[in-house]
Scaffold this active site. Structure first.
Site, PDB file in Angstrom:
ATOM      1  N   GLU A   1      34.663 -25.760   6.068  1.00 19.45           N
ATOM      2  CA  GLU A   1      33.352 -25.740   6.704  1.00 19.45           C
ATOM      3  C   GLU A   1      32.359 -26.567   5.883  1.00 19.45           C
ATOM      4  O   GLU A   1      32.262 -26.391   4.669  1.00 19.45           O
ATOM      5  CB  GLU A   1      32.892 -24.276   6.751  1.00 19.45           C
ATOM      6  CG  GLU A   1      31.612 -24.028   7.472  1.00 19.45           C
ATOM      7  CD  GLU A   1      31.185 -22.564   7.372  1.00 19.45           C
ATOM      8  OE1 GLU A   1      31.352 -21.934   6.311  1.00 19.45           O
ATOM      9  OE2 GLU A   1      30.678 -22.044   8.375  1.00 19.45           O
TER      10      GLU A   1
ATOM     11  N   SER B   1      17.890 -14.461  -0.623  1.00 20.18           N
ATOM     12  CA  SER B   1      16.776 -14.754  -1.539  1.00 20.18           C
ATOM     13  C   SER B   1      16.029 -16.035  -1.163  1.00 20.18           C
ATOM     14  O   SER B   1      14.923 -16.272  -1.657  1.00 20.18           O
ATOM     15  CB  SER B   1      17.294 -14.880  -2.966  1.00 20.18           C
ATOM     16  OG  SER B   1      17.861 -13.659  -3.340  1.00 20.18           O
TER      17      SER B   1
ATOM     18  N   TRP C   1      20.837 -16.912   4.936  1.00 19.88           N
ATOM     19  CA  TRP C   1      19.548 -17.574   5.123  1.00 19.88           C
ATOM     20  C   TRP C   1      19.455 -18.373   6.417  1.00 19.88           C
ATOM     21  O   TRP C   1      18.382 -18.790   6.811  1.00 19.88           O
ATOM     22  CB  TRP C   1      19.305 -18.548   3.949  1.00 19.88           C
ATOM     23  CG  TRP C   1      20.536 -19.364   3.601  1.00 19.88           C
ATOM     24  CD1 TRP C   1      21.430 -19.075   2.609  1.00 19.88           C
ATOM     25  CD2 TRP C   1      21.023 -20.549   4.242  1.00 19.88           C
ATOM     26  NE1 TRP C   1      22.448 -20.010   2.591  1.00 19.88           N
ATOM     27  CE2 TRP C   1      22.216 -20.940   3.591  1.00 19.88           C
ATOM     28  CE3 TRP C   1      20.565 -21.343   5.304  1.00 19.88           C
ATOM     29  CZ2 TRP C   1      22.960 -22.053   3.973  1.00 19.88           C
ATOM     30  CZ3 TRP C   1      21.296 -22.453   5.693  1.00 19.88           C
ATOM     31  CH2 TRP C   1      22.483 -22.795   5.021  1.00 19.88           C
ATOM     32  N   ASN C   2      20.588 -18.630   7.074  1.00 21.61           N
ATOM     33  CA  ASN C   2      20.543 -19.664   8.125  1.00 21.61           C
ATOM     34  C   ASN C   2      19.836 -19.224   9.397  1.00 21.61           C
ATOM     35  O   ASN C   2      19.156 -20.006  10.035  1.00 21.61           O
ATOM     36  CB  ASN C   2      21.943 -20.202   8.419  1.00 21.61           C
ATOM     37  CG  ASN C   2      22.853 -19.166   8.996  1.00 21.61           C
ATOM     38  OD1 ASN C   2      22.722 -17.975   8.725  1.00 21.61           O
ATOM     39  ND2 ASN C   2      23.801 -19.596   9.811  1.00 21.61           N
TER      40      ASN C   2
ATOM     41  N   GLU D   1      30.867 -11.074   9.615  1.00 22.28           N
ATOM     42  CA  GLU D   1      30.812 -12.306  10.411  1.00 22.28           C
ATOM     43  C   GLU D   1      30.756 -13.445   9.411  1.00 22.28           C
ATOM     44  O   GLU D   1      29.780 -13.588   8.683  1.00 22.28           O
ATOM     45  CB  GLU D   1      29.549 -12.316  11.272  1.00 22.28           C
ATOM     46  CG  GLU D   1      29.402 -11.105  12.174  1.00 22.28           C
ATOM     47  CD  GLU D   1      30.224 -11.203  13.421  1.00 22.28           C
ATOM     48  OE1 GLU D   1      30.669 -12.308  13.747  1.00 22.28           O
ATOM     49  OE2 GLU D   1      30.447 -10.171  14.063  1.00 22.28           O
TER      50      GLU D   1
ATOM     51  N   CYS E   1      26.958 -20.789  11.901  1.00 24.65           N
ATOM     52  CA  CYS E   1      28.374 -20.419  11.812  1.00 24.65           C
ATOM     53  C   CYS E   1      29.139 -20.772  13.078  1.00 24.65           C
ATOM     54  O   CYS E   1      30.341 -20.990  13.040  1.00 24.65           O
ATOM     55  CB  CYS E   1      28.485 -18.935  11.523  1.00 24.65           C
ATOM     56  SG  CYS E   1      27.614 -17.955  12.753  1.00 24.65           S
TER      57      CYS E   1
ATOM     58  N   SER F   1      29.421 -16.005   3.789  1.00 30.47           N
ATOM     59  CA  SER F   1      30.603 -16.845   3.575  1.00 30.47           C
ATOM     60  C   SER F   1      31.884 -16.003   3.564  1.00 30.47           C
ATOM     61  O   SER F   1      31.856 -14.801   3.280  1.00 30.47           O
ATOM     62  CB  SER F   1      30.474 -17.574   2.246  1.00 30.47           C
ATOM     63  OG  SER F   1      30.458 -16.627   1.196  1.00 30.47           O
TER      64      SER F   1
END
Ligand code: NAD
Length: 492
Positions: free
Chosen positions: A363, A161, A134-135, A231, A265, A210
């Site tokens: 993270e 989603s 989503w980022n 990634e 990321c 993730s």
């Protein structure tokens, strides 16, 4: 068929409902994609390029509408949303032009020059499955799809989603750019249903998300023996040398740490400052971060938006609270901004983060950075590399010092006098993670060729390297031995 309700994280407003597709719907998407892919593969590369260049123009023409949607779905500030628009335009242009060069058959070296003529061809793998987070919902859907499409593949994408409308907009834009029907399809739904069916059906899997999910999908791709690129997460370090240009470093470090509210990321979560500059840099940096304008809305003035969800905000807050309870000092931030809404968290700098705090190694994926003073650049390099991740790193220094230091860092990209944008936007160079940060690369020639299968075609003239009936085996062996000895000197 059930629905997924999409809520804007910064305003709390409901944006609408999208279909939660089933496994059967996903299989049907692959069934539609296969014949469409064969026709797309047969379309001349020049025609395919036109579609990608048209996409480039459309993205820039419809920029504001795209920015509004990205912001509404993610809560990010406008500048972070613009990074996505810029990225997709740059990638469309790059892949549009690079595909022809990469797909042209290439002559390859042979052991019998003149007698064996060898060429390497590349065919598209078929239907590429893409699963996105989503980022960066525009970059990490459109950007990756463009590379696969340029090479003649079809794509079935599952957007996250929380950000499905951006994925659906990518499908609209590609259609408007002239991409034939079913060559790109966005199937909304959950990871466990749609995502899993994509893993089961695709000819290549491109995953961004993730490390935990990436590891699981890697096993599944391995079981099916399909290509896989992932990634994943990062715990990216920044080193500030004592000869860094302070005027550039303060705003540069701020952007590197807090772009997209740190939910990036490749953003920075660990900062190693040389003692020789610490007394000047740290107070200036703290002031700059404390002065950031936080909020929702579509204006260009906001420095940082919200986090993706209340749940993620709670997760970030819990990691900071854990570090503080174990002895970390808050230099600025360290709290939720509940007056702005349940998804806002203050940009946070921590000092003295102890090793047993979760955020020392894991993270945070939020606006939280651990600052540490180091006595030497050697110590900074050691600490920067002491992580299970290896996605991105940043060095601020005199360019010559910085460039040398960069080669000692264990990361897929290292930016000198930049946080992440210099390497990311170098679309001709590979981008991806070492260690637990991923496998494979996006960008660069490899980031496009991974969506192809190679075919080596070797045409033999006269004598064969494996011996032949025309010559006595003893004479053949002697001739080849002499040729190999001679060849070592002239063929490299
Ligand atoms: P996530 O792994 O939970 O989800 C990512 C996507 O995978 C989502 O679309 C989700 O629905 C899907 N998914 C989840 N479980 C699945 C399963 N079992 N089968 C198939 N699909 C499944 O990741 P997240 O927490 O939403 O995203 C944040 C993470 O992504 C961070 O760790 C971040 O560092 C990483 N990330 C990496 C990059 C990169 O380029 N390296 C870019 C952005 C984000």
């Amino acid at each position: 068929m059930t629905a997924i309700t999409v809520v804007s994280p910064s305003s709390g407003k409901e944006l609408g409902e999208v279909t939660a597709h089933t496994a059967e719907d996903t299989r049907n998407a692959f069934d539609r994609a296969r014949p469409a892919q064969r026709r797309w593969q047969a379309t001349p590369v020049k025609e395919r390029r036109k579609v990608l260049l048209k996409l480039h123009d459309l993205v820039l023409e419809r920029r504001d509408e795209i920015l509004d949607l990205i912001q509404d779905e993610t809560g990010k500030n406008r500048t972070s949303a613009f990074e996505e628009v810029m990225d997709v335009a740059i990638t469309a242009r790059h892949c549009g032009y690079a595909a022809g060069r990469l797909l042209r058959p290439k002559r390859a070296k042979t052991s019998l020059p003149g007698l064996t003529r060898t060429r390497v061809e590349h065919d598209p793998v078929g239907v590429v499955g893409m699963i996105s987070p989503w980022n960066y919902p525009f970059s990490l859907t459109a950007g990756d799809a463009i590379a696969a499409l340029a090479m003649g593949n079809a794509v079935v994408l599952k957007p996250d989603s929380q950000t499905p409308y951006t994925g659906l907009l990518v499908a609209d834009l590609l259609r408007e750019a002239g991409l034939p029907e079913n060559v790109f399809q966005a199937v909304t739904g959950s990871g466990s249903v749609v995502g899993q069916e994509i893993v089961a059906q695709c000819d290549y899997l491109m995953f961004t998300g993730s490390t935990a999910t990436g590891r699981k999908l890697g096993e599944q791709a391995g079981e099916r023996l399909v290509g896989y690129s992932a990634e994943l997460g990062g715990k990216n370090p920044m080193i500030i040398a004592d000869d860094a240009d302070l005027e550039r470093t303060v705003p540069g470090a701020r952007a590197a740490c807090f772009s997209n509210s740190g939910q990036l990321c490749i953003s920075i979560e660990r900062l190693y400052v040389h003692r020789g500059i610490a007394d000047e840099f740290i107070p200036a940096f703290v002031d700059s971060v404390a002065g950031m304008r936080i909020g929702g809305g579509h204006d260009w003035e906001t420095d940082m938006g919200s986090l993706i969800s209340e749940e993620h905000c709670e997760h970030v807050a819990a990691m900071v609270d854990d570090a503080v309870a174990k002895g970390a000092r808050v230099l600025t931030g360290g709290r939720r901004l509940t007056d702005l809404g349940p998804t806002f968290y203050a940009p946070t700098l921590l000092a003295d983060v102890p090793e047993d705090a979760e955020l020392f190694r894991e993270e945070t994926f939020g606006p939280v950075v651990a600052v540490e003073v180091v006595d030497s650049l050697d110590e900074a390099v050691l600490k920067a590399n002491d992580t299970r991740y290896g996605l991105n790193a940043s060095v601020w220094a005199n360019p010559a010092t910085g460039s040398k230091l960069a080669s000692r860092l264990h990361a897929g990209t290292v930016n000198v006098n930049e946080g992440f944008a210099a390497a990311w936007s170098s679309v001709g160079a590979p981008m991806g993670g070492w260690k637990d940060s991923g496998v494979g690369r996006r960008h660069g020639d490899g980031g496009m060729l991974k969506y192809t299968e190679a075919r080596t075609v070797a045409v033999q003239h006269l004598m064969s390297i494996s011996g032949n009936t025309l010559v006595d085996p003893d004479v053949f062996a002697k001739t080849v031995t002499t040729a190999l000895k001679f060849g070592k000197r002239i063929l490299r």
